[in-house]
Motif scaffolding. Structure first.
Motif, PDB file in Angstrom:
ATOM      1  N   ALA A   1       0.832  -1.205   0.000  1.00  0.00           N
ATOM      2  CA  ALA A   1       0.000   0.000   0.000  1.00  0.00           C
ATOM      3  C   ALA A   1       0.862   1.249   0.000  1.00  0.00           C
ATOM      4  O   ALA A   1       2.023   1.238   0.446  1.00  0.00           O
ATOM      5  N   GLU A   2       0.262   2.369  -0.507  1.00  0.00           N
ATOM      6  CA  GLU A   2       0.954   3.657  -0.538  1.00  0.00           C
ATOM      7  C   GLU A   2      -0.027   4.786  -0.255  1.00  0.00           C
ATOM      8  O   GLU A   2      -1.155   4.787  -0.735  1.00  0.00           O
ATOM      9  N   ALA A   3       0.395   5.712   0.582  1.00  0.00           N
ATOM     10  CA  ALA A   3      -0.381   6.932   0.839  1.00  0.00           C
ATOM     11  C   ALA A   3       0.598   8.049   1.159  1.00  0.00           C
ATOM     12  O   ALA A   3       1.566   7.845   1.895  1.00  0.00           O
ATOM     13  N   ALA A   4       0.345   9.218   0.583  1.00  0.00           N
ATOM     14  CA  ALA A   4       1.171  10.398   0.845  1.00  0.00           C
ATOM     15  C   ALA A   4       2.659  10.110   0.655  1.00  0.00           C
ATOM     16  O   ALA A   4       3.518  10.603   1.399  1.00  0.00           O
ATOM     17  N   GLY A   5       2.974   9.276  -0.345  1.00  0.00           N
ATOM     18  CA  GLY A   5       4.363   8.995  -0.663  1.00  0.00           C
ATOM     19  C   GLY A   5       5.029   7.922   0.172  1.00  0.00           C
ATOM     20  O   GLY A   5       6.189   7.582  -0.072  1.00  0.00           O
ATOM     21  N   GLU A   6       4.315   7.358   1.150  1.00  0.00           N
ATOM     22  CA  GLU A   6       4.871   6.293   1.995  1.00  0.00           C
ATOM     23  C   GLU A   6       4.320   4.948   1.531  1.00  0.00           C
ATOM     24  O   GLU A   6       3.143   4.837   1.171  1.00  0.00           O
ATOM     25  N   ARG A   7       5.152   3.912   1.553  1.00  0.00           N
ATOM     26  CA  ARG A   7       4.738   2.591   1.087  1.00  0.00           C
ATOM     27  C   ARG A   7       5.088   1.529   2.122  1.00  0.00           C
ATOM     28  O   ARG A   7       6.110   1.610   2.796  1.00  0.00           O
ATOM     29  N   THR A   8       4.218   0.521   2.253  1.00  0.00           N
ATOM     30  CA  THR A   8       4.485  -0.585   3.170  1.00  0.00           C
ATOM     31  C   THR A   8       3.781  -1.834   2.666  1.00  0.00           C
ATOM     32  O   THR A   8       2.872  -1.752   1.839  1.00  0.00           O
ATOM     33  N   ALA A   9       4.201  -2.993   3.149  1.00  0.00           N
ATOM     34  CA  ALA A   9       3.562  -4.263   2.806  1.00  0.00           C
ATOM     35  C   ALA A   9       3.168  -4.979   4.090  1.00  0.00           C
ATOM     36  O   ALA A   9       3.844  -4.866   5.119  1.00  0.00           O
ATOM     37  N   VAL A  10       2.049  -5.692   4.044  1.00  0.00           N
ATOM     38  CA  VAL A  10       1.635  -6.559   5.146  1.00  0.00           C
ATOM     39  C   VAL A  10       1.412  -7.952   4.577  1.00  0.00           C
ATOM     40  O   VAL A  10       1.088  -8.109   3.395  1.00  0.00           O
ATOM     41  N   TRP A  11       1.554  -8.959   5.429  1.00  0.00           N
ATOM     42  CA  TRP A  11       1.530 -10.340   4.950  1.00  0.00           C
ATOM     43  C   TRP A  11       0.546 -11.179   5.741  1.00  0.00           C
ATOM     44  O   TRP A  11       0.354 -10.974   6.939  1.00  0.00           O
ATOM     45  N   ASN A  12      -0.069 -12.132   5.056  1.00  0.00           N
ATOM     46  CA  ASN A  12      -0.876 -13.161   5.678  1.00  0.00           C
ATOM     47  C   ASN A  12       0.080 -14.323   5.961  1.00  0.00           C
ATOM     48  O   ASN A  12       0.415 -15.095   5.061  1.00  0.00           O
ATOM     49  N   ASP A  13       0.537 -14.434   7.189  1.00  0.00           N
ATOM     50  CA  ASP A  13       1.618 -15.374   7.512  1.00  0.00           C
ATOM     51  C   ASP A  13       1.258 -16.818   7.172  1.00  0.00           C
ATOM     52  O   ASP A  13       2.110 -17.588   6.706  1.00  0.00           O
ATOM     53  N   ASP A  14       0.014 -17.214   7.389  1.00  0.00           N
ATOM     54  CA  ASP A  14      -0.383 -18.593   7.097  1.00  0.00           C
ATOM     55  C   ASP A  14      -0.254 -18.900   5.608  1.00  0.00           C
ATOM     56  O   ASP A  14       0.230 -19.972   5.218  1.00  0.00           O
ATOM     57  N   VAL A  15      -0.666 -17.951   4.759  1.00  0.00           N
ATOM     58  CA  VAL A  15      -0.587 -18.170   3.317  1.00  0.00           C
ATOM     59  C   VAL A  15       0.869 -18.176   2.848  1.00  0.00           C
ATOM     60  O   VAL A  15       1.261 -18.990   2.014  1.00  0.00           O
ATOM     61  N   VAL A  16       1.686 -17.283   3.398  1.00  0.00           N
ATOM     62  CA  VAL A  16       3.102 -17.241   3.019  1.00  0.00           C
ATOM     63  C   VAL A  16       3.788 -18.540   3.391  1.00  0.00           C
ATOM     64  O   VAL A  16       4.577 -19.097   2.607  1.00  0.00           O
ATOM     65  N   ARG A  17       3.505 -19.072   4.575  1.00  0.00           N
ATOM     66  CA  ARG A  17       4.107 -20.353   4.975  1.00  0.00           C
ATOM     67  C   ARG A  17       3.685 -21.473   4.029  1.00  0.00           C
ATOM     68  O   ARG A  17       4.511 -22.301   3.620  1.00  0.00           O
ATOM     69  N   TYR A  18       2.406 -21.481   3.648  1.00  0.00           N
ATOM     70  CA  TYR A  18       1.913 -22.474   2.691  1.00  0.00           C
ATOM     71  C   TYR A  18       2.631 -22.334   1.354  1.00  0.00           C
ATOM     72  O   TYR A  18       3.023 -23.318   0.717  1.00  0.00           O
ATOM     73  N   TRP A  19       2.808 -21.084   0.930  1.00  0.00           N
ATOM     74  CA  TRP A  19       3.449 -20.768  -0.344  1.00  0.00           C
ATOM     75  C   TRP A  19       4.888 -21.300  -0.363  1.00  0.00           C
ATOM     76  O   TRP A  19       5.345 -21.888  -1.357  1.00  0.00           O
ATOM     77  N   LEU A  20       5.612 -21.081   0.733  1.00  0.00           N
ATOM     78  CA  LEU A  20       7.040 -21.409   0.765  1.00  0.00           C
ATOM     79  C   LEU A  20       7.331 -22.851   1.151  1.00  0.00           C
ATOM     80  O   LEU A  20       8.455 -23.327   0.961  1.00  0.00           O
ATOM     81  N   ALA A  21       6.346 -23.557   1.691  1.00  0.00           N
ATOM     82  CA  ALA A  21       6.609 -24.881   2.253  1.00  0.00           C
ATOM     83  C   ALA A  21       7.111 -25.875   1.211  1.00  0.00           C
ATOM     84  O   ALA A  21       8.069 -26.620   1.461  1.00  0.00           O
ATOM     85  N   ALA A  22       6.487 -25.904   0.035  1.00  0.00           N
ATOM     86  CA  ALA A  22       6.838 -26.927  -0.949  1.00  0.00           C
ATOM     87  C   ALA A  22       8.235 -26.740  -1.509  1.00  0.00           C
ATOM     88  O   ALA A  22       8.990 -27.698  -1.666  1.00  0.00           O
ATOM     89  N   SER A  23       8.603 -25.501  -1.818  1.00  0.00           N
ATOM     90  CA  SER A  23       9.904 -25.220  -2.427  1.00  0.00           C
ATOM     91  C   SER A  23      10.347 -23.825  -1.993  1.00  0.00           C
ATOM     92  O   SER A  23      10.047 -22.836  -2.670  1.00  0.00           O
ATOM     93  N   PRO A  24      11.062 -23.725  -0.878  1.00  0.00           N
ATOM     94  CA  PRO A  24      11.379 -22.409  -0.311  1.00  0.00           C
ATOM     95  C   PRO A  24      12.072 -21.461  -1.279  1.00  0.00           C
ATOM     96  O   PRO A  24      11.699 -20.301  -1.392  1.00  0.00           O
ATOM     97  N   ALA A  25      13.078 -21.934  -2.018  1.00  0.00           N
ATOM     98  CA  ALA A  25      13.828 -21.041  -2.909  1.00  0.00           C
ATOM     99  C   ALA A  25      12.952 -20.548  -4.053  1.00  0.00           C
ATOM    100  O   ALA A  25      12.869 -19.346  -4.333  1.00  0.00           O
ATOM    101  N   ALA A  26      12.281 -21.483  -4.741  1.00  0.00           N
ATOM    102  CA  ALA A  26      11.413 -21.095  -5.850  1.00  0.00           C
ATOM    103  C   ALA A  26      10.243 -20.259  -5.351  1.00  0.00           C
ATOM    104  O   ALA A  26       9.836 -19.277  -5.990  1.00  0.00           O
ATOM    105  N   GLY A  27       9.688 -20.630  -4.203  1.00  0.00           N
ATOM    106  CA  GLY A  27       8.568 -19.887  -3.650  1.00  0.00           C
ATOM    107  C   GLY A  27       8.940 -18.459  -3.310  1.00  0.00           C
ATOM    108  O   GLY A  27       8.166 -17.529  -3.566  1.00  0.00           O
ATOM    109  N   GLN A  28      10.144 -18.255  -2.756  1.00  0.00           N
ATOM    110  CA  GLN A  28      10.582 -16.898  -2.425  1.00  0.00           C
ATOM    111  C   GLN A  28      10.783 -16.070  -3.683  1.00  0.00           C
ATOM    112  O   GLN A  28      10.438 -14.883  -3.718  1.00  0.00           O
ATOM    113  N   ALA A  29      11.318 -16.688  -4.732  1.00  0.00           N
ATOM    114  CA  ALA A  29      11.495 -15.972  -5.999  1.00  0.00           C
ATOM    115  C   ALA A  29      10.155 -15.561  -6.577  1.00  0.00           C
ATOM    116  O   ALA A  29       9.995 -14.450  -7.100  1.00  0.00           O
ATOM    117  N   GLU A  30       9.171 -16.457  -6.518  1.00  0.00           N
ATOM    118  CA  GLU A  30       7.827 -16.130  -6.990  1.00  0.00           C
ATOM    119  C   GLU A  30       7.229 -14.979  -6.179  1.00  0.00           C
ATOM    120  O   GLU A  30       6.621 -14.061  -6.726  1.00  0.00           O
TER     121      GLU A  30
END
Length: 225
Positions: A80-109
């Motif tokens: 997200a961005e407002a007034a020139g500032e930007r930040t990201a928030v994460w759904n930790d459960d989904v990220v863990r699911y994403w990275l579980a099968a193949s951490p290196a490829a998942g992180q690149a994706e």
């Protein structure tokens, strides 16, 4: 949070939802420096009704969902961005699911999707705010508006970036939510949702008319020349 009595849900369209939401937010009207930030694209027509009813300034807080590349509807987070500032928030459960099968490829994706969504965020900022001065957030009351909350990840990203700019008071508002929104409540001073915890499976089900909101409509509502 709670359902506004007397309204025949579902909403007719985003303008109808915005008028109902404005009624639920009426107590914030008249506050000095009040700023309403809509989440493009669909949140802006709702926010425009709120800003008009409360005699507030209208602008956007830009948010892009970070979707799983093989399941785009699954939100891993948002940037997200407002007034020139930007930040990201994460759904930790989904990220863990994403990275579980193949951490290196998942992180690149993950990095590739984040880069793509950040580029789209920049494109929208240039399109929606050409030559416009940055709205003042610090020290002012701010209401962040979307057309509905599904997972809440998009609203959480918006609230996180706005909170970093030190508003006097921060309100999260939407016409409906699909489920409890505890994560959103943790980031805002107040949460206003007329049709809270609707039990619907998608935001679109809360509307009889839920067409796409285009860039030109957003620009018109923001009075971009």
């Amino acid at each position: 949070m709670g359902q506004t009595s007397g309204h025949p849900y579902p909403y007719a369209d985003r303008a109808d939802a915005g008028r109902v939401l404005a009624g639920a937010l009426a107590g914030y009207g008249g506050r000095n420096g009040l700023l309403v930030l809509g989440l493009p694209r669909g949140g802006v027509p709702v926010a425009a009704e709120v800003a008009s009813a409360l005699d507030a300034a209208l602008d956007v807080v830009l948010v892009r969902k970070i979707g799983h590349p093989r399941q785009p509807e699954l939100a891993a987070g948002a940037v997200a961005e407002a007034a020139g500032e930007r930040t990201a928030v994460w759904n930790d459960d989904v990220v863990r699911y994403w990275l579980a099968a193949s951490p290196a490829a998942g992180q690149a994706e993950l990095d590739a999707v984040l880069a793509a969504e950040s580029a789209e965020l920049q494109r929208r900022s240039e399109r929606y705010r050409p030559g416009r001065p940055v709205q003042r957030i610090r020290g002012n009351p701010v209401i962040v508006v979307d057309d509905g909350l599904a997972t809440g990840a998009t609203m959480r990203a918006a609230l996180a970036v706005v909170r970093s700019l030190e508003p006097q008071w921060l309100v999260a508002a939407a016409p409906m939510s699909c489920a409890p929104v505890g994560g959103v409540a943790a980031l805002a001073d107040d949460v206003v949702i007329p049709w809270a915890d609707s039990t619907l499976s998608s935001v679109g089900q809360a509307y009889r008319s839920f067409g796409q909101t285009g860039d030109e409509e957003v620009r018109a509502l923001l009075r971009v020349e």
